[in-house]
Structure formats: structure tokens, C-alpha cells
Design an enzyme around this catalytic site. Structure first.
Site, short mmCIF file in Angstrom:
data_model
loop_
_atom_site.label_atom_id
_atom_site.label_comp_id
_atom_site.label_asym_id
_atom_site.label_seq_id
_atom_site.Cartn_x
_atom_site.Cartn_y
_atom_site.Cartn_z
N ASN A 85 1.35 115.01 30.03
CA ASN A 85 2.23 116.11 30.45
C ASN A 85 3.31 115.50 31.33
OD1 ASN A 85 3.44 118.40 31.51
ND2 ASN A 85 1.53 119.46 31.96
N ARG A 119 2.58 117.41 25.76
CA ARG A 119 3.24 118.67 26.07
C ARG A 119 4.74 118.47 25.84
NH1 ARG A 119 5.66 120.62 31.62
NH2 ARG A 119 6.22 122.75 31.08
N HIS A 127 5.83 128.28 29.44
CA HIS A 127 4.45 128.38 29.97
C HIS A 127 3.49 128.90 28.90
CE1 HIS A 127 6.28 128.84 34.25
NE2 HIS A 127 5.98 127.57 34.03
N ARG A 185 14.32 128.60 41.64
CA ARG A 185 15.14 129.30 40.64
C ARG A 185 15.29 130.76 41.02
NH1 ARG A 185 11.39 127.20 35.85
NH2 ARG A 185 11.64 124.96 36.19
N GLU A 234 -3.99 123.77 31.26
CA GLU A 234 -3.07 123.44 30.18
C GLU A 234 -3.47 122.16 29.46
OE1 GLU A 234 1.28 124.59 31.20
OE2 GLU A 234 0.29 124.29 33.14
#
Length: 399
Positions: free
Chosen positions: A7, A94, A183, A242, A385
Site C-alpha cells: 500500500n 493498492r 476508500h 482537505r 484494507e
């Protein structure tokens, strides 16, 4: 079957090695500050129920160097877990953006690599690094199958009325401008855990992934039907740095009246806003300390953060025509009980009631924190994940 999951971020690389189908990793690690002064690698092994961690500081110039370091840690010394690169059956990558091309895990071929390359402009901070790691892994583990698992894939079930923007069709056809969502690996994993726990295959779920990046997904029968992130990972919820949703008129105003460049606006909305911009830090733990000191900006930041999530819960309740459960996951979702309580407060109209005592008892495994009278289950589910990526790779290889 040994499956190595990679990842990669712009300056970091996380990895886990699984002996599938076992769910617990053999080892895991993190390489940070790649290409930056102060690089380090932290490696953790899990042997016979024991956890052993080592940390090494050394300059790591690029992701190729990082993977070479990982291979050494896996294969050298008394506690080596593999004897050679050939012991790795597959490497799961990923990949952030799969566009409309990929709706599931995919064996990497030259054609797949070309598609990933074509999507560089849609994820300029991530896809080029993901691509580079694929090339490095092909060299490092030449006999392993390389598999791409895309963040966007889970959201490919979103209907057209949800993924299209209200702009002329030409921009969709020629420039692929639409909602993609992100996500997806996390939302897929936790929603499957919830469906299993509820024993309800057609469950109507709202998955709330709250970390440095934040997103929500409306899920029905295991399929995403809407999500808060859109064309890129900027829209929707307030995040660490963000802004989340913002009126586009603000951008036009700053360009016209304050002379802002595109680079300045991108930096403002992606790196200087969110919790950092309003509350003074991108880390929720720091915000909590400022709140305890009575800092008004930090208090406001938490209010905005919770309000955005509540608003999306209401919207997705309408989209789903009801809710069976809401799921909190990722760093903030799993570890910040005060934020979970703030989000679930005053939700009586939707018959959402949190049990304050249960809310303090989360210890890292799936927990129902709803009160006895709540019609909607409130679940805290740790995301995984890396295991989800390994599981999808395993599914491809054994089918």
C-alpha cells in the site's frame, strides 16, 4: 500461499505478508519519508502469538530502495519468514484510481499497466507511485503474480443518476468526468463484516470512514449506491487538511478578486483546509487538546466535522429508504468516542440512539454501541484494507 500486500503513498510504503487463507499477517511494516531526510522503516513480526518490532533509520531514496529493504527484512537473519523472493506467490497492490475500467481485483498485464498509466491525470499523487511499485515488485518478485486492487472499484455499482454531474455529457464522454469514489477497499471490508454480524444480506448500511481522509458510502445488499468523495478525493466530508464540499463560486471569487493561481487554490483546498485550516491541526488528538484548553477555533472545527457527517447520514437515509446500521471505521472512527457521540447526538428522528457506556468500551474488534431502543445499529468495525486486498488476490488465484 504467501501474499505480500503493498500500500504505497507518495512518500510512504505500508506492507503486510499473509499466509492465506489465514487472516492474521505473518509480519507488517511501514517505510516513511521515502526520498526525504529522516527516512525510517518499522518492521513487526507476529510469531507464536508474540509481537516483535524493530525500527531502522536510514536514507531511502525511492520506492525501489524501500522494497529492497522490505525483501531483506523478510528473507534475511534468524527470524526470516521467507527463504527467497520465489516464496511469494502474489503481490497485491493498492491502486487508487481504476477509472471505469476496473470493477474488481485484476491480474496485472501490460495492458492493465497501460490503463493505470492513462489514469495518472485523475490521481497524480497516487497512481504514478502505485505504477512504480508494480514495476519494482515485478523485478523484486519475478515469479509472483502481480494483482491490482483499486480504491474506486467498489463504487462502480453506483447508478448513473448518482455518478453523473449536471454538466454537458461531452465532459463525461471525452474527459471521463464523473463520481468515482475512494476508500472502496475499506468500505467493502467493513460492510461485509456488518452484513455477517447482522446476518442480513440485504442490509441498508452507511459506512463512515474517518481518518486523515474521510468518506462515507451508502451500501445496499453489499453494493455501493452512493459515496461522498467524487471525481477526486477532495469532496464530501471535512478532513484532516482537505476542505470537503465547498461552493465552486469561492474558487472563482479568489481567482478573480485575489489573483489566486490554480496551484495556490489546490494547496489551499487540499493541504491547508479541513481540521488544520479551521482548528489549527490536522490531527484529531491535537484538536482534542486544544478543545480542552477552550480554543474556540478547535471547538468550531469539531462542530463542523460532526455536522458534515450528520448531514450525509440524513441524505443517505433518504437514498437508501431507511437504515439498518451505520458503521464507524478508520483512525478517527474507531478511536474517537467523543466524535462518535457528537455525530449520533440528536438523531431521534431516524431512531438512532447511542449507548454512552458501550461507546467507551471499544477495544479493537467489532462492537455494537447502539442503545437497546435504537432501531438503527451503530457499529464500530476496525478496517483491514491490507487483508481485504490479500483476500481479493487469493480469490483470483484459487478460482
Amino acid at each position: 500461499m504467501n501474499i505480500l500486500v503493498i500500500n504505497s503513498g507518495s512518500s510512504s510504503l505500508k506492507y503486510q505478508l499473509f499466509k492465506m487463507p489465514a487472516k492474521d499477517p505473518i509480519c507488517s511494516g511501514l517505510v516513511e519519508r521515502i526520498g526525504i531526510e529522516g527516512s525510517f522503516i518499522k518492521h513487526t513480526q507476529f510469531l507464536n502469538g508474540q509481537k516483535k518490532s524493530t525500527e531502522k533509520d536510514s536514507f531511502i531514496a525511492n520506492h525501489g530502495d524501500a522494497l529492497k529493504q522490505v525483501l531483506r527484512l523478510l528473507s534475511e537473519g534468524e527470524e526470516a519468514v521467507i527463504s527467497s523472493p520465489d516464496d511469494i506467490s502474489a503481490v497485491g497492490h493498492r491502486v487508487v484510481h481504476g477509472g471505469e475500467h476496473f470493477s474488481g481485483a485484476t491480474l496485472i498485464t501490460p495492458e492493465v499497466k497501460q490503463q493505470i498509466k492513462k489514469l495518472f491525470s485523475l490521481a497524480p499523487l497516487h497512481n504514478p507511485v502505485n505504477y512504480k511499485c508494480i514495476e519494482v515488485a515485478e523485478e523484486t518478485f519475478p515469479n509472483a503474480k502481480q494483482v491490482a486492487v483499486f480504491d474506486t472499484a467498489f463504487h462502480q455499482t453506483i447508478p448513473e443518476e448518482a455518478y453523473r454531474f449536471a454538466i454537458p455529457e461531452w465532459y463525461y464522454k471525452e474527459h471521463s468526468i464523473r463520481v468515482y469514489g475512494f476508500h472502496g477497499t475499506s468500505h467493502k471490508y467493513v460492510s461485509e463484516q456488518a452484513i455477517s454480524a447482522l446476518n442480513r444480506p440485504e442490509a441498508k448500511l452507511i459506512s463512515i470512514h474517518l481518518g486523515n481522509g474521510c468518506s462515507m458510502s451508502a451500501i445496499k445488499g453489499g453494493k455501493s449506491i452512493d459515496t461522498s468523495m467524487g471525481f477526486g478525493p477532495l469532496s464530501g466530508l471535512m478532513m484532516g487538511t482537505r476542505s470537503g464540499d465547498i461552493d465552486p463560486s469561492v474558487i472563482f471569487h479568489l481567482m478573480e478578486h485575489s489573483g489566486y493561481s490554480l496551484e495556490q487554490l489546490s494547496a489551499l483546498l487540499n493541504k491547508q483546509s479541513g481540521l488544520l485550516g479551521v482548528g489549527g491541526s490536522s490531527d484529531m488528538r491535537d484538536i482534542g487538546k486544544l478543545v480542552a484548553e477552550g480554543n474556540a477555533n478547535a471547538i468550531l472545527a469539531l462542530k463542523i466535522y460532526a455536522y458534515r457527517v450528520k448531514k450525509f447520514i440524513g441524505a443517505y437515509a433518504a437514498v437508501l429508504n431507511g437504515i439498518d446500521a451505520i458503521i464507524f471505521t478508520a483512525g478517527v472512527g474507531e478511536n474517537d468516542q467523543a466524535m462518535r457521540a457528537a455525530i449520533c447526538k440528536e438523531m431521534e428522528y431516524l431512531n438512532i440512539h447511542i449507548d454512552e457506556q458501550k461507546n467507551t468500551q471499544y477495544k479493537g474488534s467489532l462492537l455494537d454501541i447502539s442503545s437497546e431502543g435504537s432501531a438503527v445499529k451503530i457499529l464500530v468495525i476496525p478496517t483491514n484494507e491490507e487483508y481485504e486486498i490479500a483476500s481479493q488476490c487469493y480469490g483470483i488465484l484459487v478460482d
